[in-house]
Write a protein that holds these residues in place. Sequence first.
Motif, mmCIF file in Angstrom:
data_model
loop_
_atom_site.group_PDB
_atom_site.id
_atom_site.type_symbol
_atom_site.label_atom_id
_atom_site.label_comp_id
_atom_site.label_asym_id
_atom_site.label_seq_id
_atom_site.Cartn_x
_atom_site.Cartn_y
_atom_site.Cartn_z
ATOM 1 N N GLN A 84 0.846 -1.193 0.000
ATOM 2 C CA GLN A 84 0.000 0.000 0.000
ATOM 3 C C GLN A 84 0.877 1.237 0.000
ATOM 4 O O GLN A 84 1.802 1.360 0.813
ATOM 5 C CB GLN A 84 -0.920 0.028 1.213
ATOM 6 C CG GLN A 84 -1.886 1.209 1.145
ATOM 7 C CD GLN A 84 -2.915 1.168 2.257
ATOM 8 O OE1 GLN A 84 -2.601 1.405 3.415
ATOM 9 N NE2 GLN A 84 -4.151 0.870 1.888
ATOM 10 N N LEU A 85 0.597 2.126 -0.960
ATOM 11 C CA LEU A 85 1.290 3.413 -1.006
ATOM 12 C C LEU A 85 0.356 4.472 -0.456
ATOM 13 O O LEU A 85 -0.827 4.519 -0.826
ATOM 14 C CB LEU A 85 1.643 3.793 -2.442
ATOM 15 C CG LEU A 85 2.590 2.859 -3.195
ATOM 16 C CD1 LEU A 85 2.804 3.376 -4.619
ATOM 17 C CD2 LEU A 85 3.930 2.766 -2.475
ATOM 18 N N VAL A 86 0.874 5.304 0.419
ATOM 19 C CA VAL A 86 0.085 6.424 0.928
ATOM 20 C C VAL A 86 0.788 7.701 0.472
ATOM 21 O O VAL A 86 1.904 8.005 0.906
ATOM 22 C CB VAL A 86 -0.038 6.376 2.463
ATOM 23 C CG1 VAL A 86 -0.838 7.579 2.967
ATOM 24 C CG2 VAL A 86 -0.707 5.073 2.908
ATOM 25 N N VAL A 87 0.132 8.402 -0.456
ATOM 26 C CA VAL A 87 0.727 9.602 -1.048
ATOM 27 C C VAL A 87 0.002 10.836 -0.511
ATOM 28 O O VAL A 87 -1.228 10.866 -0.483
ATOM 29 C CB VAL A 87 0.571 9.567 -2.592
ATOM 30 C CG1 VAL A 87 1.074 10.872 -3.221
ATOM 31 C CG2 VAL A 87 1.298 8.370 -3.175
ATOM 32 N N VAL A 88 0.771 11.826 -0.083
ATOM 33 C CA VAL A 88 0.185 13.116 0.273
ATOM 34 C C VAL A 88 0.736 14.132 -0.721
ATOM 35 O O VAL A 88 1.955 14.226 -0.918
ATOM 36 C CB VAL A 88 0.520 13.523 1.722
ATOM 37 C CG1 VAL A 88 -0.076 14.897 2.043
ATOM 38 C CG2 VAL A 88 0.001 12.486 2.705
ATOM 39 N N SER A 89 -0.179 14.850 -1.372
ATOM 40 C CA SER A 89 0.249 15.773 -2.439
ATOM 41 C C SER A 89 0.439 17.184 -1.896
ATOM 42 O O SER A 89 -0.085 17.530 -0.826
ATOM 43 C CB SER A 89 -0.794 15.800 -3.554
ATOM 44 O OG SER A 89 -1.891 16.593 -3.153
ATOM 45 N N HIS A 90 1.137 17.980 -2.678
ATOM 46 C CA HIS A 90 1.088 19.426 -2.467
ATOM 47 C C HIS A 90 -0.247 19.905 -3.021
ATOM 48 O O HIS A 90 -1.023 19.114 -3.567
ATOM 49 C CB HIS A 90 2.242 20.105 -3.217
ATOM 50 C CG HIS A 90 3.573 19.891 -2.558
ATOM 51 N ND1 HIS A 90 3.865 20.395 -1.320
ATOM 52 C CD2 HIS A 90 4.677 19.230 -2.986
ATOM 53 C CE1 HIS A 90 5.103 20.050 -0.994
ATOM 54 N NE2 HIS A 90 5.625 19.331 -1.988
ATOM 55 N N ARG A 91 -0.507 21.203 -2.923
ATOM 56 C CA ARG A 91 -1.768 21.765 -3.414
ATOM 57 C C ARG A 91 -1.886 21.531 -4.930
ATOM 58 O O ARG A 91 -0.940 21.776 -5.681
ATOM 59 C CB ARG A 91 -1.777 23.274 -3.113
ATOM 60 C CG ARG A 91 -3.115 23.911 -3.144
ATOM 61 C CD ARG A 91 -3.031 25.322 -2.565
ATOM 62 N NE ARG A 91 -3.553 25.371 -1.217
ATOM 63 C CZ ARG A 91 -4.842 25.500 -0.913
ATOM 64 N NH1 ARG A 91 -5.742 25.583 -1.869
ATOM 65 N NH2 ARG A 91 -5.226 25.550 0.328
#
Length: 445
Positions: A404-411
């Motif tokens: 599982q990849l958990v990605v948090v993006s910039h705006r």
Amino acid sequence: MDSGSDTAHDSGVKRLRVALLGCGSVGSQVARLLHEQAGDLEARVGAPVELVGVAVRRLDAPREVDLPTELLTTDAEALVRRDDVDLVVEVIGGIEPARSLILAALEHGASVVTANKALLAEDGSTLFAAAEKADRDLYYEAAVAGAIPIIRPLRESLAGDRVTRVLGIVNGTTNFILDKMDTTGAGFTETLEEAQALGYAEADPTADIEGFDAAAKAAILASLAFHTRVTAADVHREGIVDISASDIAGARDMGCVVKLLAICELVEGDHGTAVSARVHPAMIPRSHPLASVREAYNAVFVESEAAGQLMFYGPGAGGAPTASAVLGDLVTAARNRLSRVRGVGESAYAQLPVLSMGETTTRYHVQIDVDDRTGVLAAVAQVFAEHEVSIQTVRQEGRGVDAQLVVVSHRASDAALAATVEALRAKEYVHDVSSVMRVEGESDQ
Ligand SMILES: NC(=O)C1=CN([C@@H]2O[C@H](COP(=O)(O)OP(=O)(O)OC[C@H]3O[C@@H](n4cnc5c(N)ncnc54)[C@H](O)[C@@H]3O)[C@@H](O)[C@H]2O)C=CC1
Ligand SMILES: N[C@@H](CC=O)C(=O)O
Ligand code: NA
């Protein structure tokens, strides 16, 4: 019933006569407060405030308050047309017959207090125009965030400032459910039933859990804050019915909680100033003040150029708290009748365009189930890059055959994120995009 000539329609006003439409959770508490606080209300208004009629659907229905039977009527239409009624309180809810009753009340010279956000957000302009024409007040503090004073501060206290953002938890029922799911692990259905029993939920709780109630409030807040006209149909709306235990656990891993937020913003773009209004679940850091808003409480943050950040907090639902806001409006409308003045009407001069959700930008938390093999992480990062969604952090957890990849993006824009998710779902190494959640309440990056 005395229908003498000493009403606000006449010159020598001695008492204010109130007609109450609806005697449910809120209406019964309005009737109770009018009775219990009659002495103080008279002192504050400068004349007695008397309940002269209560429109109900069934005369013999059980009620939370004892009312003299001679006050009750099932003919709301006739009640609002009575010549001796100075003030009408509408707490029936829904679009019709509430709209026709309010319009008839205004036409017949009464001032109106309503808690009806659904109606105001759908057709407020018709009601405000009728109030203007009749030269009467139309007040609605109870319609947004129950007892919390937020309508009056936006309409009056901040009238000299430039409000740029309103961010809030404005639905008690969904906050109650999300809070219980987070803190006790309780299930969705049992928590909803508890919120209904406590009088927080709308008659049809779909309005709460699908976000219609919060969207109506967002439309009212955006209209007031930005001096423009925003209707419920202009507000992007997502409810909490799809929020899973896994979403809540994912938020916890990030040090966040999930809240249903109403977000109204002034956006400066290439084509000038526009408005964005949206309601959706979002992750916010546990350190953010909104994260500590528990149970059915509401909180609204207002950001304005001169004042900076303001926070309004308190009970956003329930019969008595909502009745408190109704009574506050009633006192103001009664004083205005005695003084033969009218309060501020609608202010929609700015006429700003409303942005689509695709044009709105925020940050995202995306959980992706992928093949656990070399090169997949880089390939996923490539998909984000191709859609111009910049990654802030990525975390990988191996789970046997998959990861599982958990990605948090910039705006990024909602449209760019949606295209990224669609492209990811088409990749053979992606098993599922199991959660997509917006992240609010952190500094823009
Ligand atoms: N309950 C809450 O916490 C809050 C409610 N509001 C708003 O206040 C309004 C009232 O809400 P509640 O009291 O919770 O609803 P409710 O469903 O408890 O009460 C509405 C009452 O109106 C009666 N009614 C319906 N049609 C009628 C008609 N034609 N003539 C006479 N009576 C009629 C119903 O029989 C019911 O008793 C709604 O607009 C709601 O959105 C606003 C803020 C908070
Ligand atoms: N159903 C609403 C009542 C107040 O507006 C809520 O739960 O907040
Ligand atoms: Na309020």
